[in-house]
Enzyme design. Sequence first.
Site, PDB file in Angstrom:
ATOM      1  N   LYS A 139      22.394 -93.335-124.261  1.00 48.75           N
ATOM      2  CA  LYS A 139      23.445 -92.505-123.672  1.00 48.75           C
ATOM      3  C   LYS A 139      23.768 -93.023-122.268  1.00 48.75           C
ATOM      4  O   LYS A 139      22.855 -93.424-121.527  1.00 48.75           O
ATOM      5  CB  LYS A 139      22.970 -91.050-123.609  1.00 48.75           C
ATOM      6  CG  LYS A 139      24.021 -90.043-123.155  1.00 48.75           C
ATOM      7  CD  LYS A 139      23.469 -88.622-123.235  1.00 48.75           C
ATOM      8  CE  LYS A 139      24.459 -87.551-122.840  1.00 48.75           C
ATOM      9  NZ  LYS A 139      23.893 -86.190-122.936  1.00 48.75           N
TER      10      LYS A 139
ATOM     11  N   SER B 222      26.679 -82.982-125.600  1.00 51.63           N
ATOM     12  CA  SER B 222      27.371 -84.058-124.914  1.00 51.63           C
ATOM     13  C   SER B 222      26.970 -85.450-125.371  1.00 51.63           C
ATOM     14  O   SER B 222      27.675 -86.416-125.096  1.00 51.63           O
ATOM     15  CB  SER B 222      27.116 -83.941-123.416  1.00 51.63           C
ATOM     16  OG  SER B 222      25.725 -84.127-123.141  1.00 51.63           O
TER      17      SER B 222
ATOM     18  N   SER C 146      22.430 -80.691-126.003  1.00 53.40           N
ATOM     19  CA  SER C 146      23.188 -81.931-126.168  1.00 53.40           C
ATOM     20  C   SER C 146      22.560 -82.996-127.049  1.00 53.40           C
ATOM     21  O   SER C 146      23.206 -84.014-127.312  1.00 53.40           O
ATOM     22  CB  SER C 146      23.501 -82.535-124.808  1.00 53.40           C
ATOM     23  OG  SER C 146      24.558 -81.821-124.229  1.00 53.40           O
TER      24      SER C 146
HETATM   25  N1  GLN Z   1      27.022 -77.939-123.967  1.00 58.15           N
HETATM   26  C1  GLN Z   1      26.135 -77.522-122.921  1.00 58.15           C
HETATM   27  C2  GLN Z   1      26.836 -77.649-121.601  1.00 58.15           C
HETATM   28  O1  GLN Z   1      27.956 -78.007-121.608  1.00 58.15           O
HETATM   29  C3  GLN Z   1      24.874 -78.342-122.957  1.00 58.15           C
HETATM   30  C4  GLN Z   1      25.041 -79.697-122.409  1.00 58.15           C
HETATM   31  C5  GLN Z   1      23.808 -80.520-122.426  1.00 58.15           C
HETATM   32  O2  GLN Z   1      22.814 -80.174-123.077  1.00 58.15           O
HETATM   33  N2  GLN Z   1      23.836 -81.591-121.652  1.00 58.15           N
HETATM   34  O3  GLN Z   1      26.300 -77.425-120.562  1.00 58.15           O
END
Ligand code: GLN
Length: 489
Positions: free
Chosen positions: A79, A154, A178
């Site tokens: 990532k 994400s 994410s």
């Molecule tokens: N979707 C969640 C957020 O937008 C989690 C994101 C993540 O785990 N990095 O904060």
Amino acid sequence: MLFHEMEASSIASGIREGEFTAKDVVVDCLARMRALEPVLNALITPLSENALAKAVGIDAAVSSGKDPGSLCGVPVVIKDNMCARGVRTTCGSRILGDWKPPYDATVVDLLEKAGAVVIGKSNMDEFAMGSSTEHSAFGPTSNPRDTDRVPGGSSGGSAASVAAGYAPIALGSDTGGSIRQPAAFCGIHGLKPTYGLVSRWGLVAFASSLDQIGPFARSVSDIALVMDTIARYDPRDSTCRPGDRPGYRESIKAPTVRGKRVGIVREFQGGSLDPDLGRSIENTASMLASSGAEIVDVSLPESAAYGLPCYYIIAPAEASSNLARFDGVRYGLREDAADLITQFIRTRSKGFGEEVQRRILTGTFALSSGYYDAYYLLALKVRRRICVEFADAFEAADVILMPATPSLPFRKGELIDDPISMYMSDVFTLPVNLAGLPGMTVSTGMNDSGLPLSVQLVAPRWEDSRLLEFAAVIEAWAGRPGVASGGVL
Ligand code: GLN
């Protein structure tokens, strides 16, 4: 041979035993990537040349009798919020420009020392804020199981890469879901380890008390293989737990659930949960029961009612502080102005996308004098209660079985203008981060329309191997996920 369909462990052993070369494998995976990238956009920075050079080096080492390690010649995707020395690291944002870190994240270093070949840095929601990989300055990623749909986020680029066969394994980061939500949307497995099990050194921070790095793979044994490589004490991360880790591959040698108690969360069944995902929980529970597990009811009322608002105070509060460093002075993009304040404003307004700005504003507000007690301090208290209610649930159950996501993968554009609905995507995953627990999405096949089904397993802190053991039993029943062609090949 179709190397891009193979497990990491078979790739590594085939190369070590001279059945085929690391170059053969990397060439096949890069061809796969080149064919599908125009449709999927899963990578921000493909690293084809570096990968080929690394593979040739690995083959030379093998033929001179050396053993490059347990991930010998295995292609991996990282990532783009994890540093790799000399490689542009963008976090899916414009603000870092083409900043190239002068060091490797600990996880990248550990993978490479075990012989892995990094083939690309993956697309992501900007600074890991989002659930669809549509908040990327580098364009959205498509779901390889259905390209009209989002891959989740994400870490959507990492999940899509593994589902599409660019690589058997990828790393993601999980602050509120994410890893687990995109694994569910792309029909693969994904593990968020216990907070403190894997080093965060070299991971660009979003919310430091919640962030954790973990693997995606198409088999439970590959998840265990990655964990055996990256779950190490690292003195450079002060939250990383000292001491040895158990052998994760060891824990799935003869997996059994006999005599174990599986907790089903009353509040999370029914309601707005997609019926196919509800059925997946029920079917998995019956299979576990007929394999000798005992099914019990557990209750997580605080997580169900307050998990989401609690997370959306704490995560933005921490992000507002962590992202203060991107000021146009120290990294990447700079919008020059006559005075410093104007320079900060212009740089940050241009460099950060809308969702990141929304989080910084919310977080700064929640921390500001007069609101701190009403929002941030209250959220910390709620977080404590969520930890306690999980601890109580683990008095009654060895493992909790619950949904990973409330819905099947949604269509591109469907939630982009509706932040609250987008946030709801992580309603089942973020309480697990608030409590610092390990959580894993396990693929349970497809529904009648060919969309991926899944369940989430949660265990007490440091019991990541227990998750893997349950996941191995579920995988033996549901089958291992295959690669998807995005309808292109
Ligand atoms: N979707 C969640 C957020 O937008 C989690 C994101 C993540 O785990 N990095 O904060």
